[in-house]
Design an enzyme around this catalytic site. Structure first.
Site, mmCIF file in Angstrom:
data_model
loop_
_atom_site.group_PDB
_atom_site.id
_atom_site.type_symbol
_atom_site.label_atom_id
_atom_site.label_comp_id
_atom_site.label_asym_id
_atom_site.label_seq_id
_atom_site.Cartn_x
_atom_site.Cartn_y
_atom_site.Cartn_z
ATOM 1 N N ASP A 79 -8.629 -3.101 -0.725
ATOM 2 C CA ASP A 79 -8.811 -4.504 -1.106
ATOM 3 C C ASP A 79 -10.283 -4.840 -1.310
ATOM 4 O O ASP A 79 -11.175 -4.168 -0.793
ATOM 5 C CB ASP A 79 -8.202 -5.439 -0.064
ATOM 6 C CG ASP A 79 -8.845 -5.313 1.314
ATOM 7 O OD1 ASP A 79 -9.110 -4.170 1.741
ATOM 8 O OD2 ASP A 79 -9.076 -6.347 1.960
ATOM 9 N N GLU A 172 -8.354 -4.710 4.629
ATOM 10 C CA GLU A 172 -9.474 -4.574 5.568
ATOM 11 C C GLU A 172 -10.336 -5.823 5.574
ATOM 12 O O GLU A 172 -10.828 -6.246 6.633
ATOM 13 C CB GLU A 172 -10.315 -3.357 5.196
ATOM 14 C CG GLU A 172 -11.427 -3.015 6.194
ATOM 15 C CD GLU A 172 -12.740 -3.766 5.947
ATOM 16 O OE1 GLU A 172 -13.605 -3.752 6.836
ATOM 17 O OE2 GLU A 172 -12.899 -4.374 4.863
#
Length: 405
Positions: A79, A172
């Site tokens: 991400d 994350e």
């Protein structure tokens, strides 16, 4: 296809995470990256490639005769940060960069070498920037590209090694990376995250973190008849904040200095809610911060009445150092790998958290290595082909290091 081409392919796939979403992954876009990785890894010949809940895993079996060597893992996240636009990334690739200012052609902004002097050290490199309208996604698609490039080299043979495990995680950036990470199925005894920071950096100390929720109860009455009756919860909340050490806020701290940080306040006369994050590398000092908040609440309760102020503290994550020191070879092997790659190891405390901290407490000791990028989470994010190639070399030298033990 080298590490640069792998990186460019990845940053063009949109994948910001979303803290408001309850799903895992938090955005469907991240599954586009996961599907891409699953396909690429299978085409490369990586073994046991599998995807579960948006997490992608794979293995490179040990070289015959090296099956008893320590299995080592490498992890990066898919991400990008939701704080800045991550949709429609159009990377600029500048060969033989001259070390000066760079025009970000999509927005007209200037990536300034005076404001970001690290750029001067990239002179002669192939520089990758944004076009100024988005972040780049080097955090952490550089880490993914570097792991895949190292894996491709290992699969070509010539470097004896134990089992190498690969893992790519969602979310994350919103603190959920390890949420569904399959530590047992991953198959590594220890691992490294590759996530941001200069090539050659090692991070294994991070903040201990708590969350504090402060509720202030007031009493609302018409202001015309409020004398000796009204309790304005908003002003009492302001009193509470003033009782905390003003010099211990994020804007006044650095290095190992911890802080109190109010992240949200909302309410009215009758009730106000404040959210704080508490941070310190020392667990005893972090606990003392919580005690200071409770003492402030007790003082105000004595002044305004019992139950006026309540403080609820929850643990968020802990300093991984406690889990790394007993297996310190995870640091010494990395330091030697960095030296062999021609760099000087630099160890700095993380003034934040890391997936590696949570994974370390889940039984997988996991310090962090730099990926060569800088200026993450914004339009001035950049990296270079040469930085990423050095990070690839560090990964390979770590693998060699464990094979030699």
């Amino acid at each position: 296809m080298g590490v640069l081409e792998k990186f460019i392919d990845l940053v063009k796939i949109d994948s910001p995470s979303d803290p408001a979403s309850p799903t895992c992954p938090s955005t469907a876009m991240q599954l586009d990256v996961a599907n891409h990785l699953e396909r690429v890894m299978k085409e490369m010949g990586i073994s046991n490639v599998r995807q579960q809940d948006g997490y992608v895993y794979g293995e490179i079996p040990a070289t015959p005769g090296y099956e008893d060597k320590t299995s080592v893992g490498f992890i990066a996240h898919m991400d990008t940060a939701p704080e800045f636009n991550g949709i429609g990334v159009k990377p600029q690739v500048i060969e033989n960069y001259d070390g000066g200012d760079v025009l970000l052609k999509g927005s007209g902004h200037i990536l300034s070498a005076e404001e970001y002097p690290v750029l001067r050290s990239f002179k002669g490199h192939t520089l990758i920037t944004t076009d100024g309208t988005t972040l780049l996604g080097s955090d952490d698609k550089a880490g993914i590209a570097e792991i895949l490039e190292a894996a491709e080299i290992l699969l070509q043979g010539g470097i004896p090694h134990g089992k190498v495990c690969l893992g790519f995680t969602p979310d994350e950036e919103i603190g959920r990376g390890p949420l569904k990470f399959d530590v047992a199925g991953f198959g590594a005894k220890l691992a490294y995250t590759l996530d941001g920071g200069a090539a050659g950096s090692i991070e294994y100390e991070n903040f201990n973190a708590d969350q504090a929720e402060v509720t202030v109860k007031g009493y609302s009455i018409h202001p015309g008849s409020a004398k000796d009756k009204m309790k304005n919860s908003q002003t009492i909340a302001m009193e509470f904040d003033r009782l905390l050490p003003a010099a211990e806020r994020p804007q006044y701290t650095e290095g190992y200095e911890g802080f109190y940080h109010m992240t949200d306040i909302h309410g009215g006369v009758e009730e106000t809610h404040c959210a704080y994050i508490l941070r310190d590398h020392d667990s005893d000092k972090l606990a003392a911060r919580g005690e200071t908040m409770q003492k402030a609440a007790a003082f105000l309760n004595e002044r305004y009445g019992e139950g006026t102020v309540t403080v609820e503290i929850t643990h968020t994550y802990r300093n991984m150092k406690e889990k790394i020191l007993p297996v310190y070879e995870v640091i010494t092997v990395a330091e030697e790998a960095i030296r062999t790659a021609g760099l000087t190891p630099v160890t700095v405390p993380i003034r934040g958290g890391t997936d590696g901290a949570t994974l370390s407490y889940m039984g997988l000791p996991c310090p962090n290595l730099g990926t060569g990028g800088c200026n993450a989470h914004g339009r001035y994010e950049c990296n270079t082909k040469e930085n990423m190639e050095q990070c690839v070399q560090i990964v390979l030298e770590i693998v060699k290091g464990y094979a030699a033990l």
